[in-house]
Scaffold this active site. Structure first.
Site, short mmCIF file in Angstrom:
data_model
loop_
_atom_site.label_atom_id
_atom_site.label_comp_id
_atom_site.label_asym_id
_atom_site.label_seq_id
_atom_site.Cartn_x
_atom_site.Cartn_y
_atom_site.Cartn_z
N ILE A 1 0.84 -1.20 0.00
CA ILE A 1 0.00 0.00 0.00
C ILE A 1 0.88 1.25 0.00
CG2 ILE A 1 -0.24 -0.08 2.52
CD1 ILE A 1 -3.15 1.05 2.10
N CYS A 2 0.38 2.30 -0.66
CA CYS A 2 1.02 3.61 -0.67
C CYS A 2 2.40 3.55 -1.33
CB CYS A 2 1.06 4.17 0.76
SG CYS A 2 1.42 5.93 0.87
N HIS A 3 3.48 3.71 -0.55
CA HIS A 3 4.84 3.63 -1.08
C HIS A 3 5.36 2.20 -1.13
CE1 HIS A 3 4.73 7.96 -0.34
NE2 HIS A 3 5.86 8.08 -1.01
#
Length: 168
Positions: free
Chosen positions: A102-104
């Protein structure tokens, strides 16, 4: 029940670790927090969560896990150049085990050269990096492509956790 590895370093996005970790444990799965050094205290970037690395990446084997979760924030940036981290995710992928990032988090997949011809999402400002690593980028709350589960930001956590729990 499944055994799930959480790859973590300092400055992780607090809720992107806490929410999936709590939900996976609540569902009865076994979890290990894996960092660069066993026993290291890992703090979230917002100061709302702190964890201790239960194992170091150098002492674990992908064969011992059924899935891996890679929370975002600056944690992936702090992990992505470690050869043991890259070997671990490559072996997980080679065995077609679920990789939830998730995200980075997908930065680690990019560094491991695992994004060619894959469809993913991530923190939207990373779109060019993901495309340059060979991925097709979709700006959606969750994208499932084979064994990959990817999401963008904390607001996407419900969809991220839903898809993760489905495969576990």
């Amino acid at each position: 029940m499944s055994k799930v590895a959480f790859l973590l370093a300092n400055a992780f996005e607090d809720s992107e670790m806490k929410v999936p970790y709590d939900e996976v444990n609540k569902a009865g799965h076994e979890t290990d927090i894996i960092g660069l050094q066993k026993g290291e205290t890992l703090k979230g970037k917002n100061g709302k969560a702190t964890y201790t690395a239960e194992k170091s990446i150098s002492e674990v084997h992908a064969a011992d896990y059924d899935a891996v979760v890679i929370p975002g924030g600056s944690s992936p940036e702090n992990l992505r150049l470690d050869p043991d981290i890259l070997k671990f995710v490559k072996e997980m992928n080679g065995s077609k085990k679920p990789i939830a990032a998730i995200c980075h988090g997908p930065q680690i997949l990019a560094s491991a050269d695992l994004l060619k011809d894959r469809t993913i999402t991530s923190y939207p400002p990373l779109q060019d990096d993901m495309v340059n690593a060979g991925a097709e980028f979709k700006d959606e709350e969750v994208v499932v492509d084979g064994n990959y589960i990817t999401s963008r930001t904390p607001k996407d956590e419900p969809a991220f956790v839903r898809e993760l729990l489905k495969v576990l």
